[in-house]
Design an enzyme around this catalytic site. Structure first.
Site, PDB file in Angstrom:
ATOM      1  N   GLU A 262       0.793  -1.361  -0.159  1.00 30.99           N
ATOM      2  CA  GLU A 262      -0.012   0.218   0.130  1.00 30.99           C
ATOM      3  C   GLU A 262       0.870   1.309  -0.042  1.00 30.99           C
ATOM      4  OE1 GLU A 262      -3.554   0.570  -0.018  1.00 30.99           O
ATOM      5  OE2 GLU A 262      -3.568  -1.784  -0.598  1.00 30.99           O
TER       6      GLU A 262
ATOM      7  N   SER B 168     -44.740 -34.682  25.798  1.00 25.15           N
ATOM      8  CA  SER B 168     -44.688 -35.474  27.216  1.00 25.15           C
ATOM      9  C   SER B 168     -43.744 -34.852  28.209  1.00 25.15           C
ATOM     10  CB  SER B 168     -44.839 -37.012  26.974  1.00 25.15           C
ATOM     11  OG  SER B 168     -45.767 -37.508  26.390  1.00 25.15           O
TER      12      SER B 168
END
Length: 724
Positions: A147, A413
């Site tokens: 960069e 249940s």
């Protein structure tokens, strides 16, 4: 007259304006016609020679060069004036430099396990801010190499780099390189919008110059690496390291650092979560740039180039992300808006979390297609209500919906313990007899699985066999409102319909609340408010919140607790969940909703209460999965590992039952009830008191339960599924 005329000369008229009045009137030599012609010839000759000389010098290469230099100089002057005016104009529109400040970075929420291990980073940044000393040295080197190679030598703007980029772009005929420095990029990220305008570019340069004057190179590089966007919702190298490599920035290798640096060109397009091949190709360019600038050697380059392509899930992966989502949902109610970086200490044991995830994923991977099941969830809670594990689904990367704490489904249940506890609080005992036979309640006829009935049975046997007709009879006796009150008292938060079908679990609940409501059976009868956040602090250690459990509230009397544990332990010993036995005193209840849509098992020891659910998001039936099959197997797999190395401890209570059901006899799987069937509305009954209030809480389960990992299993999941 002749003599007089002879003495005089003839005077010709003249028009010389330059003569004095005393001059005579004689003509100048130039006035002679001959003289004039000669003079004209000489002038023309001189003019030709002069013109010839000008032609040789003025219209040649040197003349062109001189004119080019001249006009270039003029243009430079005017261009400089125009540029200066533009800069002054845009600078005048900016605030005074005395008011310029670095904007606060988006706050990060660091979520950690009970052992202090990172679970996830959340917030707009997706990661915490770290110093250069806390990240791999390869990261800043790779970024500078690709960069801004003159980062440490320029003053915020790099004229050489700008000129090089312009030449490259002109030669290529398209935008190939950018001339912005790291400082300029930071200025843009901090203060400006991404608009490509002259005004923004001028402001970017001015801000870059200010940053270089105000901060050191190290500070500028740190700010940049902590704020730059690196794709997939990650801002900063810390967030990206965890997102792509599941590791801290300090552990990032050379090829991984090159990949991160390569993302800066196009974070979304080059993300390894989107295009691993493009990410690798870009990273190799970064590696070449690092070698060119002497940051790495030839051998390092060769090794890094040969590394396989990095791959990442398209979204955050790992079941711990469900925990992070739950934390972020609860956080605002505890501390309000998050304005600074904070650390959230959770109750989750990351080792247990991984065990639960592996158990769910393994069973679905092996049986999903065969048994038509695509999702599962698991929750484990200790005796204080602290969540030790929360797995909200098969794969977080594919679905972020939390089936553990958000999905409401019929428990079947698995709801029956509240019915039986209500009956015990009315004075019944496990030995109380009821007739298991077809019954009708209004237009509703609850039936057992396959229409099989057992006649006179004890409540203990009825619960172990999960007989629907007996459960419905008990609801009629105590009243649906009493059952609703009992369930809410123990920890169910969802609204429950007060009717007879409540006996078969037709009101929808979440796995988390159902699991938490079983905790009183494990901890001695005390309500255990579910919680997942222990403490919240700032990065500097300032305490913002700390969980303080309420005064222990007994919700089950010792008498009834002892009886319930005796009955529910039969579910595992001889009832519908025999596949859950693993050598510890344990109890629980299976549940299966209508047409096998949902399969549940909620089981507990004196240390942990764990609930498991299997089913499908679209509500389609499974191929006869019951609570005693996959849920019980997943529960056992998890609990075996979680209790490794923990001393065996009995369940609370000393009530003893004779062996109710011989092994090998038919055990009915849990059967659900059609929720659309009409249900009789019964008298609500009366509120049942808590009974005997004496007793003491059990010790809080140790926080290190299950930390030893997955060792200790003697059989594989395949063996368990096949019944071996």
């Amino acid at each position: 007259m002749a003599p007089r005329d002879k003495g005089r000369q003839r005077i010709e008229p003249g028009f010389g304006s330059g003569r004095d009045s005393s001059d005579d009137m004689r003509a100048d030599p130039e006035d002679s016609p001959v003289a004039k012609r000669k003079s004209a010839v000489r002038k023309v000759s001189k003019s030709k020679r002069s013109s010839s000389r000008r032609g040789k010098n003025g219209s040649g290469f040197i003349g062109l060069l001189r004119r080019a230099v001249y006009w270039s100089f003029v243009l430079c002057i005017w261009g400089g004036i125009a540029l200066t005016g533009t800069i002054l104009y845009f600078a005048a529109k900016m605030p005074q430099t005395t008011t310029w400040t670095i904007p606060d970075r988006a706050p990060n929420v660091r979520i950690v396990s009970v052992e202090g291990e990172l679970i996830a980073n959340r917030g707009a940044s997706g990661g915490e801010a770290i110093g250069l000393h806390d990240m791999s040295p390869y990261i800043p080197e790779a970024v500078i190499a690709i960069e801004d190679r003159r980062f440490y030598s320029h003053f915020g703007v790099d004229p050489i780099g700008f000129a090089r980029a312009m030449v490259t772009n002109v030669i290529s005929g398209r935008l190939v390189q950018g001339g912005s420095t790291i400082t300029q990029q930071l200025a843009k990220n901090l203060f400006l919008t991404p608009d490509r305008t002259l005004e923004r570019k001028v402001q970017e340069v001015l801000l870059a110059l200010w940053l270089e004057q105000k901060y050191t190179k190290t500070q500028i590089l740190e700010m940049y690496l902590n704020r730059v966007y690196l794709g997939s919702g990650s801002y900063g190298v810390a967030a990206a390291s965890h997102r792509y490599f599941n590791k801290s920035a300090k552990e990032v290798t050379l090829p991984e650092a090159a990949l991160l640096a390569g993302l800066l060109k196009a974070p979304s397009r080059l993300s390894p979560a989107r295009d691993p091949k493009a990410a690798r190709e870009r990273s190799q360019l970064v590696l070449a740039a690092m070698r060119e600038q002497g940051m790495i050697g030839v051998d390092e380059l060769d090794v890094a180039m040969k590394q396989p392509t990095a791959r990442a899930a398209s979204y955050w992966s790992g079941s711990e992300q469900y925990v992070a989502d739950r934390v972020m949902e609860e956080l605002p109610n505890l501390i309000g808006d998050v304005s600074n970086d904070i650390v959230v200490d959770t109750t989750v044991d990351l080792g247990l979390q991984k065990l639960g995830e592996a158990s769910i994923r393994d069973l679905i991977s092996k049986n999903g297609e065969k048994l038509n099941v695509s999702q599962g969830a698991l929750v484990s809670v200790d005796g204080t209500g602290a969540v030790r594990a929360l797995v909200g689904g098969y794969d977080y990367a594919n679905s972020q919906f939390d089936r553990a704490s958000e999905a409401k489904r019929q428990p079947g249940s698995a709801f029956k313990p509240f019915v039986y506890l209500s009956a015990l609080e009315k004075g019944l005992t496990p030995e109380s007899i009821r007739n298991d036979a077809p019954i009708r309640i209004g237009k509703w006829t609850p039936g057992n699985y396959n229409g099989k009935y057992f006649g006179k049975v004890t409540l203990a046997e009825a619960l172990a066999r999960s007989l629907n007709s007996v459960s419905a009879q008990l609801v009629m006796e105590v009243g649906p409102a009493t059952v609703v009150s009992t369930a809410h008292r123990l920890g169910i938060d969802s609204s429950l319909t007060s009717n007879a079908s409540l006996a078969l679990g037709t009101s929808e609940v979440t796995l988390l609340e159902l699991t938490d409501s079983f905790v009183p059976f494990a901890n001695g009868g005390y309500k255990a408010p579910v919680h997942i956040i222990r403490r919240v602090t700032t990065n500097s250690g300032k305490l913002l919140f700390e969980y303080k459990g309420p005064t222990p509230d007994r919700v089950v009397s010792p008498r009834n607790l002892s009886m319930m544990n005796a009955m529910l332990s039969q579910t595992i010993e001889t009832g519908t969940a025999t596949k859950a036995r693993f050598g510890w005193p344990a109890a629980g209840k299976t549940g299966t909703s209508q047409n096998f849509r949902d399969a549940w098992f909620i089981g507990y020891t004196s240390n942990l209460t764990t609930g498991v659910w299997f089913g499908n998001d679209n509500g389609k039936p499974t191929k006869k999965i019951t609570g005693g099959s996959l849920p019980a197997i997943a529960w056992k797999d998890f609990m075996v590992a979680a209790h490794k190395g923990v001393p065996i401890a009995p369940l609370p209570g000393d009530y003893r039952l004779d062996k109710l059901i011989e092994e090998g006899n038919d055990i009915l799987p849990d059967s659900g009830v059609d929720p659309s069937a009409p249900s009789a509305q019964l008298d609500p009954g009366t509120q049942v008191g808590l009974g005997d209030q004496t007793g003491s809480t059990r010790p809080i389960p140790p926080g290190d339960v299950g930390q030893n990992g997955q060792a200790g299993r003697k059989t594989t999941l395949f063996d368990l599924i096949m019944g071996n």
